[in-house]
Design a protein around this motif. Structure first.
Motif, PDB file in Angstrom:
ATOM      1  N   TRP A 160      10.133  -2.897   7.499  1.00 28.57           N
ATOM      2  CA  TRP A 160      10.616  -1.907   7.308  1.00 28.57           C
ATOM      3  C   TRP A 160      11.697  -2.597   5.896  1.00 28.57           C
ATOM      4  CZ3 TRP A 160       8.212   1.084   9.599  1.00 28.57           C
ATOM      5  CH2 TRP A 160       7.685   1.257  10.415  1.00 28.57           C
ATOM      6  N   ASN A 161      12.466  -3.454   6.146  1.00 29.69           N
ATOM      7  CA  ASN A 161      12.927  -4.167   5.381  1.00 29.69           C
ATOM      8  C   ASN A 161      12.182  -4.839   3.814  1.00 29.69           C
ATOM      9  OD1 ASN A 161      14.991  -4.891   6.613  1.00 29.69           O
ATOM     10  ND2 ASN A 161      14.267  -6.789   7.724  1.00 29.69           N
ATOM     11  N   TRP A 162      11.295  -4.439   3.747  1.00 25.76           N
ATOM     12  CA  TRP A 162      10.667  -4.449   2.014  1.00 25.76           C
ATOM     13  C   TRP A 162      10.559  -2.854   1.741  1.00 25.76           C
ATOM     14  CZ3 TRP A 162      10.246  -7.901  -1.845  1.00 25.76           C
ATOM     15  CH2 TRP A 162      10.415  -9.205  -1.118  1.00 25.76           C
ATOM     16  N   GLN A 163       9.991  -1.772   2.965  1.00 24.39           N
ATOM     17  CA  GLN A 163       9.996  -0.221   2.638  1.00 24.39           C
ATOM     18  C   GLN A 163      11.283  -0.820   2.139  1.00 24.39           C
ATOM     19  OE1 GLN A 163       9.064   1.794   5.700  1.00 24.39           O
ATOM     20  NE2 GLN A 163       7.511   0.940   6.548  1.00 24.39           N
ATOM     21  N   GLY A 168       0.670  -6.516   8.254  1.00 23.81           N
ATOM     22  CA  GLY A 168       1.319  -6.928   7.355  1.00 23.81           C
ATOM     23  C   GLY A 168       1.413  -6.728   5.822  1.00 23.81           C
ATOM     24  N   VAL A 169       0.892  -5.255   5.637  1.00 26.65           N
ATOM     25  CA  VAL A 169       0.481  -4.914   4.533  1.00 26.65           C
ATOM     26  C   VAL A 169       2.310  -3.544   4.394  1.00 26.65           C
ATOM     27  CG1 VAL A 169      -0.024  -3.364   3.012  1.00 26.65           C
ATOM     28  CG2 VAL A 169      -1.805  -4.621   4.585  1.00 26.65           C
ATOM     29  N   ILE A 170       2.856  -3.846   3.650  1.00 28.64           N
ATOM     30  CA  ILE A 170       4.027  -3.149   3.267  1.00 28.64           C
ATOM     31  C   ILE A 170       3.166  -1.918   2.998  1.00 28.64           C
ATOM     32  CG2 ILE A 170       6.245  -3.357   1.807  1.00 28.64           C
ATOM     33  CD1 ILE A 170       5.564  -6.425   1.330  1.00 28.64           C
ATOM     34  N   GLY A 171       3.551  -1.240   3.628  1.00 29.73           N
ATOM     35  CA  GLY A 171       2.799   0.088   3.258  1.00 29.73           C
ATOM     36  C   GLY A 171       4.061   1.259   3.328  1.00 29.73           C
ATOM     37  N   ILE A 174       6.890 -11.894  -2.192  1.00 24.92           N
ATOM     38  CA  ILE A 174       6.121 -10.903  -1.210  1.00 24.92           C
ATOM     39  C   ILE A 174       4.730 -11.774  -0.496  1.00 24.92           C
ATOM     40  CG2 ILE A 174       3.934  -9.063  -1.570  1.00 24.92           C
ATOM     41  CD1 ILE A 174       6.677  -7.474  -3.690  1.00 24.92           C
ATOM     42  N   LEU A 175       4.422 -12.655  -1.645  1.00 24.37           N
ATOM     43  CA  LEU A 175       2.887 -13.018  -0.835  1.00 24.37           C
ATOM     44  C   LEU A 175       3.545 -14.537   0.519  1.00 24.37           C
ATOM     45  CD1 LEU A 175       1.475 -14.006  -4.796  1.00 24.37           C
ATOM     46  CD2 LEU A 175       0.822 -12.727  -2.789  1.00 24.37           C
ATOM     47  N   GLU A 176       4.236 -14.512  -0.482  1.00 26.15           N
ATOM     48  CA  GLU A 176       5.309 -15.651   0.985  1.00 26.15           C
ATOM     49  C   GLU A 176       5.267 -14.944   2.293  1.00 26.15           C
ATOM     50  OE1 GLU A 176       8.763 -17.512  -0.490  1.00 26.15           O
ATOM     51  OE2 GLU A 176       7.332 -18.944  -1.288  1.00 26.15           O
ATOM     52  N   TYR A 177       5.685 -13.179   2.327  1.00 27.72           N
ATOM     53  CA  TYR A 177       5.851 -12.995   3.273  1.00 27.72           C
ATOM     54  C   TYR A 177       5.203 -12.790   4.119  1.00 27.72           C
ATOM     55  CZ  TYR A 177       7.343  -9.349   6.319  1.00 27.72           C
ATOM     56  OH  TYR A 177       7.007  -8.447   7.960  1.00 27.72           O
ATOM     57  N   ARG A 178       3.477 -12.016   3.541  1.00 34.18           N
ATOM     58  CA  ARG A 178       2.313 -12.312   3.832  1.00 34.18           C
ATOM     59  C   ARG A 178       1.712 -13.235   4.822  1.00 34.18           C
ATOM     60  NH1 ARG A 178      -2.103  -8.175   3.419  1.00 34.18           N
ATOM     61  NH2 ARG A 178      -2.489  -8.934   6.061  1.00 34.18           N
ATOM     62  N   MET A 215       0.619  -1.182  -0.215  1.00 35.53           N
ATOM     63  CA  MET A 215       0.042   0.346  -0.052  1.00 35.53           C
ATOM     64  C   MET A 215       0.962   0.941  -0.110  1.00 35.53           C
ATOM     65  SD  MET A 215      -2.409   1.869   2.919  1.00 35.53           S
ATOM     66  CE  MET A 215      -1.070   3.213   2.353  1.00 35.53           C
ATOM     67  N   ILE A 216      -0.205   2.298  -0.988  1.00 32.50           N
ATOM     68  CA  ILE A 216       0.955   3.366  -0.970  1.00 32.50           C
ATOM     69  C   ILE A 216       0.530   4.766  -0.514  1.00 32.50           C
ATOM     70  CG2 ILE A 216       3.431   5.004  -2.160  1.00 32.50           C
ATOM     71  CD1 ILE A 216       2.213   1.578  -3.318  1.00 32.50           C
ATOM     72  N   GLU A 217       0.386   5.806   0.431  1.00 28.91           N
ATOM     73  CA  GLU A 217      -0.344   6.681   0.482  1.00 28.91           C
ATOM     74  C   GLU A 217       0.461   7.780  -0.325  1.00 28.91           C
ATOM     75  OE1 GLU A 217      -0.602   9.265   3.803  1.00 28.91           O
ATOM     76  OE2 GLU A 217      -1.760   7.365   4.589  1.00 28.91           O
TER      77      GLU A 217
END
Length: 871
Positions: A266-269, A309-312, A385-389, A235-237
């Motif tokens: 944080w790592n995915w961000q 759990g969302v890469i926000g 990404i799907l596995e990380y979720r 998700m991106i705001e």
């Protein structure tokens, strides 16, 4: 007719033979709007934006729009999905895969492999929630058109792997307000000026401060997308920032970061942000920064999704004057805050922008390249990404079973039953389950009763449970060892139990077999019971905030309302002084239908407790045109409780007949704005950026009228900056009939700050005067949301004045949640004062009693003030 059908068939045949898809014939944004989005001084409004996207949907099988709710003023809100035709056809199946990955910790390795092979990464972007930040929504048509018509192989691959989810505007009402104002003022002397008032019915810019409490309609809609319905993985705001710094900010954020968010987020961000920096710089876009200014410690914004759990992520783009271009001299470029010590080539901004013209068209290009980069990264790492979720969910539940805290427990019997009910239902909106004990249980030397509430932390969103149920302890970090502390970006406390005044206990040991002794609560949760079908008198406890809602509903229905003067016990339940009797209720069940806690229907022949009659107060609320968000929040709270009021602008105080009102509410605005219609201090005022007719204060004439209103018996509730109106020497009238006096109170906050007091927005303990009409329904100690800017000292009064301290900081243990440096300086100082002048009263709060609609624990101080009896 036959000839026409033959022609259509030929056209279709040409499309098929040449490989041209029908989607390539979609209208471009320029052909649809009559101008290219991003053209100087041209903006589209919400209906135009939605209309274009609906036109795209009619012409392409790669896009689907779904209405997902309504704005505060009733505009439909949409989520727009763009992906490959196959993905759009299978959208419901893909959403179910999202749900399984987000909520199911028990997937076998084989099931997980199958779902991650089949699933797609859903990337949700929310656009322009701050309505003066027009760029993201204005870029939406170009981005949608490119995704649907660009047939490059890499983009086709992206749309095979990714579902792009877009909320085309997070604040439709505000978008139309700002666009309408801009179109009226462009090419005039007010070109690019600020719209008067808040660009929302209530909260304006503060719409982005609500994602724990979810009070605003728009935020409920967006939060439900990732909490309950669609479960995107990314998700991106999208926002805008000031004009003279970097052109664009991408994740990762600066310190401090939330300690309850696991490292993977944080790592995915950093993966997404670093790739965006690379792609945008490669596209020739300069001034892109990361790790700059914005921290991610506070969960008030849309990116509260990172606790779930969302890469926000947040993006911020340099602004123009709405749609009017600006020229920036190189010497005007600078940085502020964290991450960039100066405007220069840096690891956090490797290619600075040199200055020059900055246009809406530039902003749209930055948004286009940034969005495509995020989609490309999501495609590159689709399976990871799907596995990380799912691993986030499994990790959270595993921690809930193995790492304290294991549970949060709440007694069913609370001082404010309604706020406990509201807490349970709010947690449900966040997809947090609450349960009830099915038997008495001894836990950590306390006996918990059957029916008490329990929240296990072993849930998919464990990080969020812990974040909002515990008290906050700000993670103090420094730029260098022993050097300057890194300041928080926003507030530092949001503990739901503490802010609501609800008792909750953290359980840090694991009772044996406890999970067999509770069942899920039915939703929506309520503590109502059937009332007898007969007319009579209803008794409402003042302990419950929602009792005030019943009182104002009774006023609206023309029913008599009385307030008890002492404690009253009925059927074993104690009703404290200040509780309410509503008489002549013909249908008690219907009258109480919107409440979550039932009142008592007094039996025939019951001796009623001593009480005094109440009448509906005639309330005025002063709100300037200077984007007065605190006043907007106050209006929101009043509307939620059915409290009628009239909005007055400061200049109205010169002409309005104030005898029409009993109470005047003045929320947190600066004295200079209220008095003079200017920002700043006398001798150093800044020129307002709103129209001159809106930049007017009450001036001396209006202030004199306000003081005369008080002296004649009026009541004023004042908090925050507006309290300065009544501090220091006051002079009303002219030389022929002048009165000069000084109320017996002064604000010592500036002196305390010089000695090191620092409260950026925290929950502080105060002790309340008991048996006072202002504190009815409250315990002896409560928490208030304080910013350290108003701390009072009183003095012995003279002439027709008096004072009473209502709330006092204790000597020790002042900080309840958040951060407060040198808070010992507050010891035995006043946080709230009642004052008398003539026949009138002033209630002076050193804090906002509603605090963005997030301090239900102090609402009664406000409501009691509205009902304060005349002298």
């Amino acid at each position: 007719m036959k000839k026409a059908m033959t022609m259509i068939a030929c056209i279709l045949a040409v499309f098929l033979l040449t490989g041209i898809s029908l989607s390539a014939q979609l209208p471009s944004p320029e052909s649809y709007f009559g101008f290219k989005p991003g053209t100087d001084k041209m903006l589209i409004n919400y209906d135009q934006l939605v209309g274009y996207l609906q036109t795209l949907e009619k012409g392409s099988k790669m896009i689907r729009m779904q209405e997902v709710g309504k704005s505060t003023l009733g505009k439909p809100m949409y989520v727009v999905c763009i992906s490959s035709e196959k993905n759009i056809t299978n959208l419901s199946r893909l959403v179910e895969i999202n749900r399984q990955l987000a909520l199911n910790p028990a997937l076998s390795p084989q099931e997980l492999t199958r779902l991650t092979d089949e699933g797609k990464v859903f990337v949700l972007v929310t656009l322009s929630m701050h309505s003066t930040e027009v760029g993201p929504s204005q870029a939406a048509p170009d981005i949608a058109y490119e995704l649907l018509t660009n047939k490059q192989a890499d983009l086709s691959k992206i749309l095979d792997d990714v579902v792009f989810m877009m909320v085309p505007n997070h604040n439709p009402d505000g978008m139309d307000m700002v666009v309408s104002y801009y179109n009226k003022t462009k090419n005039t002397s007010l070109d690019g000026s600020s719209m008067p008032g808040v660009y929302h019915k209530y909260v304006g810019h503060n719409i982005n401060r609500d994602f724990v409490w979810l009070t605003q309609a728009e935020n409920k809609v967006v939060a439900h997308l990732y909490n309950l319905d669609w479960f995107p993985q990314v998700m991106i705001e999208k926002h805008q920032m000031g004009s003279t710094g970097p052109r664009y900010y991408v994740s990762p954020p600066h310190d401090p970061i939330a300690e309850n968010v696991e490292a993977g987020i944080w790592n995915w961000q950093r993966v997404f942000g670093s790739q965006a920096l690379t792609d945008m710089t490669a596209a020739g876009l300069k001034g892109v920064s990361l790790n700059y200014l914005f921290d991610d410690y506070w969960p008030g914004s849309t990116t509260t999704s990172i606790w779930k759990g969302v890469i926000g992520m947040l993006s911020e783009m340099a602004s123009v004057n709405l749609a009017s271009p600006i020229y920036i001299e190189p010497i005007e470029l600078r940085t502020t805050g964290k991450g960039l010590g100066q405007y220069a080539k840096s690891i956090n901004m490797p290619e600075p922008w040199p200055g020059g013209w900055w246009r809406l068209g530039d902003m749209i290009e930055y948004e286009r390249v940034n969005t495509l980069s995020y989609l490309r990264t999501a495609s590159m790492y689709r399976k990871d990404i799907l596995e990380y979720r799912n691993s986030f969910t499994r990790n959270g539940i595993e921690k809930g079973h193995t790492t304290p805290p294991f549970y949060y427990l709440m007694p069913l019997i609370q001082r404010d039953q309604g706020e406990m009910v509201a807490l349970v239902n709010l947690l449900a909106e966040h997809n947090i389950q609450t349960f009830q004990l099915t038997e008495d249980v001894l836990i950590e030397n306390r006996l918990w009763k059957k029916g008490d509430l329990i929240i296990p932390t072993a849930q998919p969103f464990r990080s969020f449970i812990k974040e909002v149920m515990e008290k906050q302890t700000f993670p103090v970090r420094y730029y260098t060892a022993g050097g300057e502390m890194i300041r928080p970006y926003d507030v530092t406390s949001w503990s739901l139990p503490l802010h609501k005044g609800v008792e909750a206990t953290e359980v840090n040991s694991k009772p044996v077999a406890l999970d067999t002794k509770y069942v899920a609560v039915a939703l929506p949760f309520s503590l109502t019971s059937a009332l007898p079908a007969r007319a009579g008198t209803l008794l409402f406890s003042v302990n419950n905030n929602e009792s005030f809602k019943a009182v104002f509903a009774a006023f609206a229905a023309g029913l008599p309302v009385e307030r008890t003067t002492g404690e009253f016990v009925y059927q074993g339940v104690t009703f404290p002084a200040g509780s309410f009797l509503v008489k002549g209720v013909k249908n008690p069940a219907e009258f109480s239908s919107k409440l979550t806690v039932s009142p008592m229907l007094l039996g025939d022949g019951t001796a009623l407790p001593p009480a005094t009659a109440l009448k509906l107060p005639r309330i005025a609320m002063i709100e300037s045109w200077f984007s007065a968000m605190d006043a907007g929040w106050a209006r929101f709270v009043f509307d939620q409780y059915g409290i009628p009021y009239t909005v007055l602008r400061p200049a109205d105080m010169q002409t309005v007949d104030l005898t029409k009102f009993d109470v005047i509410v003045i929320s947190d605005e600066s004295k200079s704005v209220l008095m003079n219609g200017k920002m700043g201090q006398e001798g150093a005022y800044s020129i307002p950026r709103i129209p001159p007719e809106n930049a007017k204060g009450m001036e001396k004439k209006g202030f004199d009228n306000l003081i005369r209103f008080i002296t004649a018996g009026g009541r004023v509730l004042s908090w925050g900056g507006s309290a300065e109106l009544f501090i220091g020497a006051i002079s009303i009238g002219d030389d022929k009939a002048k009165e000069e006096f000084q109320l017996p109170v002064r604000n010592i906050a500036a002196d305390l700050a010089k000695n090191g007091l620092d409260v950026p927005g925290s929950l502080l303990k105060v002790q309340l005067a008991q048996n006072h009409p202002l504190t009815y329904g409250l315990p002896a100690e409560i928490g208030i949301f304080h910013r350290g800017t108003q701390v009072f000292m009183t003095s012995i009064p003279y002439l027709d004045m008096d004072r009473r301290v209502i709330a006092t900081f204790p000597e020790t243990d002042i900080l309840l949640s958040g951060f407060a440096d040198k808070n010992v300086l507050l010891a035995k100082r006043a946080a709230m004062v009642w004052l008398r002048k003539g026949k009138g009263q002033i209630v002076m709060y050193g804090f906002s009693p509603h605090a963005r609609g997030q301090m239900q624990g102090t609402y009664k101080l406000l409501f009691n003030g509205l009902l304060l009896p005349a002298l």
